[in-house]
Structure formats: structure tokens, C-alpha cells
Design a protein around this motif. Structure first.
Motif, PDB file in Angstrom:
ATOM      1  N   ALA A  90       0.847  -1.191   0.000  1.00  0.00           N
ATOM      2  CA  ALA A  90       0.000   0.000   0.000  1.00  0.00           C
ATOM      3  C   ALA A  90       0.881   1.240   0.000  1.00  0.00           C
ATOM      4  CB  ALA A  90      -0.921   0.013   1.218  1.00  0.00           C
ATOM      5  N   HIS A  91       0.377   2.289  -0.611  1.00  0.00           N
ATOM      6  CA  HIS A  91       1.094   3.558  -0.693  1.00  0.00           C
ATOM      7  C   HIS A  91       1.573   3.993   0.689  1.00  0.00           C
ATOM      8  CE1 HIS A  91       2.092   7.626  -1.956  1.00  0.00           C
ATOM      9  NE2 HIS A  91       1.330   8.091  -0.985  1.00  0.00           N
ATOM     10  N   GLY A  92       2.854   4.360   0.781  1.00  0.00           N
ATOM     11  CA  GLY A  92       3.438   4.781   2.044  1.00  0.00           C
ATOM     12  C   GLY A  92       4.213   3.701   2.747  1.00  0.00           C
ATOM     13  N   LEU A  93       3.974   2.437   2.342  1.00  0.00           N
ATOM     14  CA  LEU A  93       4.693   1.322   2.942  1.00  0.00           C
ATOM     15  C   LEU A  93       6.034   1.178   2.235  1.00  0.00           C
ATOM     16  CD1 LEU A  93       4.208  -0.939   5.078  1.00  0.00           C
ATOM     17  CD2 LEU A  93       3.406  -2.390   3.204  1.00  0.00           C
ATOM     18  N   GLY A  94       7.122   1.113   2.996  1.00  0.00           N
ATOM     19  CA  GLY A  94       8.457   1.094   2.409  1.00  0.00           C
ATOM     20  C   GLY A  94       8.925  -0.256   1.917  1.00  0.00           C
ATOM     21  N   HIS A  95       8.047  -1.239   1.914  1.00  0.00           N
ATOM     22  CA  HIS A  95       8.400  -2.580   1.470  1.00  0.00           C
ATOM     23  C   HIS A  95       7.126  -3.329   1.114  1.00  0.00           C
ATOM     24  CE1 HIS A  95       6.864  -3.987   5.347  1.00  0.00           C
ATOM     25  NE2 HIS A  95       7.555  -3.012   5.896  1.00  0.00           N
ATOM     26  N   LEU A  96       7.278  -4.439   0.418  1.00  0.00           N
ATOM     27  CA  LEU A  96       6.149  -5.324   0.164  1.00  0.00           C
ATOM     28  C   LEU A  96       5.937  -6.232   1.372  1.00  0.00           C
ATOM     29  CD1 LEU A  96       6.875  -6.568  -3.481  1.00  0.00           C
ATOM     30  CD2 LEU A  96       5.616  -4.538  -2.781  1.00  0.00           C
ATOM     31  N   LEU A  97       4.782  -6.859   1.407  1.00  0.00           N
ATOM     32  CA  LEU A  97       4.523  -7.936   2.349  1.00  0.00           C
ATOM     33  C   LEU A  97       4.302  -9.216   1.556  1.00  0.00           C
ATOM     34  CD1 LEU A  97       2.009  -6.224   4.805  1.00  0.00           C
ATOM     35  CD2 LEU A  97       4.386  -6.841   5.298  1.00  0.00           C
ATOM     36  N   ARG A  98       5.033 -10.246   1.912  1.00  0.00           N
ATOM     37  CA  ARG A  98       4.832 -11.544   1.262  1.00  0.00           C
ATOM     38  C   ARG A  98       4.516 -12.573   2.336  1.00  0.00           C
ATOM     39  NH1 ARG A  98       8.604 -14.442  -3.430  1.00  0.00           N
ATOM     40  NH2 ARG A  98       6.860 -15.630  -4.337  1.00  0.00           N
ATOM     41  N   ASN A  99       3.299 -13.047   2.315  1.00  0.00           N
ATOM     42  CA  ASN A  99       2.825 -13.974   3.336  1.00  0.00           C
ATOM     43  C   ASN A  99       3.067 -13.421   4.738  1.00  0.00           C
ATOM     44  OD1 ASN A  99       2.077 -15.866   1.291  1.00  0.00           O
ATOM     45  ND2 ASN A  99       4.217 -16.472   1.130  1.00  0.00           N
ATOM     46  N   GLY A 100       2.810 -12.100   4.853  1.00  0.00           N
ATOM     47  CA  GLY A 100       2.887 -11.426   6.136  1.00  0.00           C
ATOM     48  C   GLY A 100       4.255 -10.922   6.536  1.00  0.00           C
ATOM     49  N   LEU A 101       5.281 -11.264   5.780  1.00  0.00           N
ATOM     50  CA  LEU A 101       6.645 -10.860   6.113  1.00  0.00           C
ATOM     51  C   LEU A 101       7.131  -9.768   5.163  1.00  0.00           C
ATOM     52  CD1 LEU A 101       8.212 -14.393   6.724  1.00  0.00           C
ATOM     53  CD2 LEU A 101       7.338 -12.790   8.432  1.00  0.00           C
ATOM     54  N   PRO A 102       7.904  -8.789   5.679  1.00  0.00           N
ATOM     55  CA  PRO A 102       8.385  -7.714   4.817  1.00  0.00           C
ATOM     56  C   PRO A 102       9.420  -8.201   3.804  1.00  0.00           C
ATOM     57  CG  PRO A 102       9.333  -7.530   7.020  1.00  0.00           C
ATOM     58  CD  PRO A 102       8.297  -8.613   7.082  1.00  0.00           C
ATOM     59  N   VAL A 103       9.282  -7.724   2.572  1.00  0.00           N
ATOM     60  CA  VAL A 103      10.229  -8.023   1.499  1.00  0.00           C
ATOM     61  C   VAL A 103      10.565  -6.706   0.807  1.00  0.00           C
ATOM     62  CG1 VAL A 103      10.625  -9.248  -0.674  1.00  0.00           C
ATOM     63  CG2 VAL A 103       9.279 -10.327   1.134  1.00  0.00           C
ATOM     64  N   LYS A 104      11.822  -6.322   0.857  1.00  0.00           N
ATOM     65  CA  LYS A 104      12.219  -5.056   0.232  1.00  0.00           C
ATOM     66  C   LYS A 104      13.022  -5.344  -1.026  1.00  0.00           C
ATOM     67  CE  LYS A 104      13.604  -0.385   1.402  1.00  0.00           C
ATOM     68  NZ  LYS A 104      13.919   0.538   2.527  1.00  0.00           N
ATOM     69  N   ILE A 105      12.444  -5.006  -2.161  1.00  0.00           N
ATOM     70  CA  ILE A 105      13.068  -5.229  -3.465  1.00  0.00           C
ATOM     71  C   ILE A 105      13.192  -3.892  -4.180  1.00  0.00           C
ATOM     72  CG2 ILE A 105      12.866  -6.390  -5.703  1.00  0.00           C
ATOM     73  CD1 ILE A 105      13.286  -8.337  -3.411  1.00  0.00           C
ATOM     74  N   GLY A 124      -1.084  -5.971  -9.584  1.00  0.00           N
ATOM     75  CA  GLY A 124       0.323  -6.246  -9.853  1.00  0.00           C
ATOM     76  C   GLY A 124       1.117  -4.984 -10.113  1.00  0.00           C
ATOM     77  N   HIS A 125       0.496  -4.024 -10.784  1.00  0.00           N
ATOM     78  CA  HIS A 125       1.141  -2.732 -11.033  1.00  0.00           C
ATOM     79  C   HIS A 125       1.461  -2.029  -9.717  1.00  0.00           C
ATOM     80  CE1 HIS A 125       1.030   1.221 -13.606  1.00  0.00           C
ATOM     81  NE2 HIS A 125       2.202   1.030 -13.012  1.00  0.00           N
ATOM     82  N   ALA A 126       0.516  -2.054  -8.786  1.00  0.00           N
ATOM     83  CA  ALA A 126       0.754  -1.450  -7.478  1.00  0.00           C
ATOM     84  C   ALA A 126       1.954  -2.108  -6.791  1.00  0.00           C
ATOM     85  CB  ALA A 126      -0.494  -1.571  -6.602  1.00  0.00           C
ATOM     86  N   LEU A 127       2.034  -3.424  -6.858  1.00  0.00           N
ATOM     87  CA  LEU A 127       3.156  -4.135  -6.250  1.00  0.00           C
ATOM     88  C   LEU A 127       4.482  -3.734  -6.897  1.00  0.00           C
ATOM     89  CD1 LEU A 127       1.576  -7.710  -5.980  1.00  0.00           C
ATOM     90  CD2 LEU A 127       1.689  -5.948  -4.204  1.00  0.00           C
ATOM     91  N   LEU A 128       4.463  -3.574  -8.212  1.00  0.00           N
ATOM     92  CA  LEU A 128       5.679  -3.141  -8.904  1.00  0.00           C
ATOM     93  C   LEU A 128       6.108  -1.754  -8.453  1.00  0.00           C
ATOM     94  CD1 LEU A 128       4.877  -4.379 -12.524  1.00  0.00           C
ATOM     95  CD2 LEU A 128       6.608  -5.313 -10.985  1.00  0.00           C
ATOM     96  N   ILE A 129       5.149  -0.859  -8.259  1.00  0.00           N
ATOM     97  CA  ILE A 129       5.466   0.480  -7.757  1.00  0.00           C
ATOM     98  C   ILE A 129       6.147   0.375  -6.395  1.00  0.00           C
ATOM     99  CG2 ILE A 129       4.447   2.634  -6.888  1.00  0.00           C
ATOM    100  CD1 ILE A 129       2.317   2.328  -9.115  1.00  0.00           C
ATOM    101  N   GLY A 130       5.626  -0.513  -5.545  1.00  0.00           N
ATOM    102  CA  GLY A 130       6.224  -0.716  -4.230  1.00  0.00           C
ATOM    103  C   GLY A 130       7.631  -1.273  -4.287  1.00  0.00           C
ATOM    104  N   ALA A 131       7.992  -1.900  -5.418  1.00  0.00           N
ATOM    105  CA  ALA A 131       9.326  -2.469  -5.601  1.00  0.00           C
ATOM    106  C   ALA A 131      10.172  -1.646  -6.570  1.00  0.00           C
ATOM    107  CB  ALA A 131       9.210  -3.906  -6.112  1.00  0.00           C
ATOM    108  N   LYS A 132       9.739  -0.421  -6.864  1.00  0.00           N
ATOM    109  CA  LYS A 132      10.449   0.498  -7.771  1.00  0.00           C
ATOM    110  C   LYS A 132      10.567  -0.073  -9.181  1.00  0.00           C
ATOM    111  CE  LYS A 132      13.037   2.750  -4.045  1.00  0.00           C
ATOM    112  NZ  LYS A 132      14.357   3.153  -3.525  1.00  0.00           N
ATOM    113  N   GLY A 133       9.506  -0.756  -9.596  1.00  0.00           N
ATOM    114  CA  GLY A 133       9.448  -1.264 -10.954  1.00  0.00           C
ATOM    115  C   GLY A 133       8.472  -0.477 -11.800  1.00  0.00           C
ATOM    116  N   VAL A 134       8.279  -0.916 -13.037  1.00  0.00           N
ATOM    117  CA  VAL A 134       7.394  -0.228 -13.982  1.00  0.00           C
ATOM    118  C   VAL A 134       6.490  -1.243 -14.668  1.00  0.00           C
ATOM    119  CG1 VAL A 134       9.040   1.639 -14.411  1.00  0.00           C
ATOM    120  CG2 VAL A 134       9.066  -0.405 -15.882  1.00  0.00           C
ATOM    121  N   LEU A 135       5.426  -0.739 -15.265  1.00  0.00           N
ATOM    122  CA  LEU A 135       4.553  -1.541 -16.125  1.00  0.00           C
ATOM    123  C   LEU A 135       4.341  -0.749 -17.405  1.00  0.00           C
ATOM    124  CD1 LEU A 135       2.803  -4.115 -16.394  1.00  0.00           C
ATOM    125  CD2 LEU A 135       0.882  -2.770 -15.507  1.00  0.00           C
ATOM    126  N   VAL A 136       4.769  -1.315 -18.541  1.00  0.00           N
ATOM    127  CA  VAL A 136       4.705  -0.595 -19.808  1.00  0.00           C
ATOM    128  C   VAL A 136       3.946  -1.413 -20.843  1.00  0.00           C
ATOM    129  CG1 VAL A 136       6.876   0.597 -19.331  1.00  0.00           C
ATOM    130  CG2 VAL A 136       6.912  -1.514 -20.687  1.00  0.00           C
TER     131      VAL A 136
END
Length: 273
Positions: free
Chosen positions: A129-144, A214-226
Motif C-alpha cells: 500500500a502507498h506509504g509502505l516502504g516494502h512489500l509484504l509476502r505472506n505477512g513478512l516484509p520483502v524489500k526489493i 500487480g502494477h501497485a506491487l511493482l510500484i512498491g518495488a520500484k518497478g514499472v509496467l509498460v
């Protein structure tokens, strides 16, 4: 830093999506197999009706769903939902379809949850979610940080399950990386955002419900969708939401920039493989 309202509702959204995933799992393992044909499963609408009620209670706003239509009133917020991304493969008994829930704010993805309840490695839920500095994967933080990733021999390109029937062609198109076939474009993008691959690819037209989460998740990981011309995916009009691109490439910016330029029409050639 104060948590954004999107961070505050994320746990409730994850819970709703995981409950929906339980229904998807039950149907997948149903005696006699899942019900439905083509690209429509009986469980799809059941899941979306349940999700619509729960998500609207969490945050009332506009709605765009694959099965229950859309309600666009001009609200700056809009839920975008696919109850079963990868239905055709799901009905054929292929693991890896996913429940996909995203939230738009002023045409920008600000929350995403993609849950694949049945995969060869067990259930898998990726959220941000916007403002979160990392993803959550199965409840655990993942920073990519996908902005630092490159297409290389050690990287996977996530492609559709159909790619398995044309390994040489897809291998050439994904080189120097290797290709990894799987059903759901939402889950392909989620796995890339979580660090399992460098780019997720769809060679078929996609709607917002296919890719928004999926696009939102990519934003959280500093990725793009083109799209197929390398332009960033947008969600500005109703027509644009209905079809956001003819092809899409999501992941590390440098890998997407390289891959969208390749001649993917080769996979449709009669002499392919």
C-alpha cells in the motif's frame, strides 16, 4: 511518519482476499474438478460478489470488477478486482491462478494484493500500500529495488503457461534470462515485484482488473509496467481501463525497456519450435 489510510486498511484487504482465495482453492480441488468452461468458472462470480461486499465495507468508492461490472461515479478512488486471474488454466487443472485486488486513487495504483492460493510451492500472497516502504509476502516484509536489476543469465522472465509448448522461441526472446511459464499475469507481476523474476510478460490484451494490483506491487518495488510501445500503463478513461494495453511488460525498468522491443510475434509463427 504517519501511516497512510491505505496502509491502515491493508490488513483488512489481505484478510478479505485470503478468504476469497480459500473459495478458489476449494473449487480447484473439488471432486470432479472446478465447474465452468472456456474462460468462465462458476466460482468467479461467487468470489467477486463476496469481495465486493467486503471491500465496499472497508472503503466505499467506485468499482471495476471482471464479473460484476463497474460503477464509476467520478470518485477519485476505485476498487479494481479480478476474482480469478488465469481462469482458463484453472479449469484445466493448472496451478497458479490468483485473486487480484487493486485500488486506484486519481488514476494511480495505491494498493495491491495478489493471492495465489494453489501453486506448486503452496499458497502465496503479495501485498503493498502507498506509504509502505516494502512489500509484504505472506505477512513478512520483502524489500526489493527493481530499479537496480538487469536482464541477465541469472534472472527469470515470467511468461504465460502457453510458452511451455514453444521453449526455443521463448528462450530466445527472453535471453540472456530464462523463461518461466505460469498462468496468471497478476501473479507473474507479483512474483517479479517480490524478487522472483526480472519481468512479467503478457502478449494478450489486458484490462485494468488483470494488472492493476500487480502494477501497485511493482510500484512498491520500484518497478514499472509498460505497454507494447514502452509507454507507462495508464488508467485515465473508462475505455483505457477496459483495455490498458495489447501487450504488457512489468518489472525492472531496464529489462522492460529491452524486452518490449523484441519481436514477440515470433511465438505465433507456424514454424515456431
Amino acid at each position: 511518519m504517519t501511516a497512510t489510510k491505505f496502509q491502515l486498511i491493508l490488513s483488512k484487504v489481505i484478510a478479505a482476499v485470503e478468504q476469497a482465495g480459500a473459495l478458489l482453492s476449494q473449487e480447484f480441488f473439488r471432486q470432479g474438478g472446478p465447474r465452468g468452461s472456456g474462460d468462465k468458472a462458476v466460482v468467479d462470480k461467487i468470489i467477486e460478489v463476496q469481495l465486493r461486499a467486503e471491500l465496499m465495507e472497508i472503503l466505499p468508492c467506485d468499482w471495476w470488477g471482471e464479473e460484476t461490472g463497474h460503477q464509476l461515479s467520478g470518485n477519485t478512488l476505485c476498487w479494481v478486482v479480478d476474482p480469478n486471474d488465469g481462469t482458463s488454466d484453472f479449469l484445466r487443472g493448472v496451478m497458479g491462478s490468483a485473486v487480484s485486488v487493486g485500488l486506484l486513487r486519481a488514476n494511480e495504483p495505491v494498493l495491491g494484493v495478489v493471492y495465489a492460493p494453489v501453486t506448486p510451492d503452496g499458497s502465496d500472497c503479495v501485498a503493498w500500500a502507498h506509504g509502505l516502504g516494502h512489500l509484504l509476502r505472506n505477512g513478512l516484509p520483502v524489500k526489493i529495488d527493481l530499479s537496480k536489476h538487469q536482464l541477465s543469465e541469472s534472472k527469470l522472465v515470467m511468461v504465460s503457461s502457453a510458452a511451455a509448448s514453444k521453449p526455443k522461441t521463448n528462450g530466445d526472446l527472453c535471453a540472456p534470462g530464462d523463461f518461466y511459464p505460469m498462468p496468471s499475469i497478476a501473479y507473474r507481476l507479483a512474483r517479479v515485484a517480490a524478487g522472483d523474476g526480472v519481468c512479467g510478460v503478457s502478449l494478450y490484451p489486458v484490462s485494468a482488473h488483470d494488472v492493476l494490483a500487480g502494477h501497485a506491487l511493482l510500484i512498491g518495488a520500484k518497478g514499472v509496467l509498460v505497454d507494447e510501445q514502452g509507454a507507462g500503463i495508464r488508467y485515465q478513461t473508462e475505455a483505457g481501463i477496459h483495455r490498458v494495453s495489447n501487450r504488457c511488460f512489468g518489472g525492472a525498468p531496464s529489462a522492460c525497456a529491452e524486452l518490449w522491443r523484441r519481436d514477440w510475434s515470433k511465438v505465433y509463427a507456424k514454424d515456431a519450435d
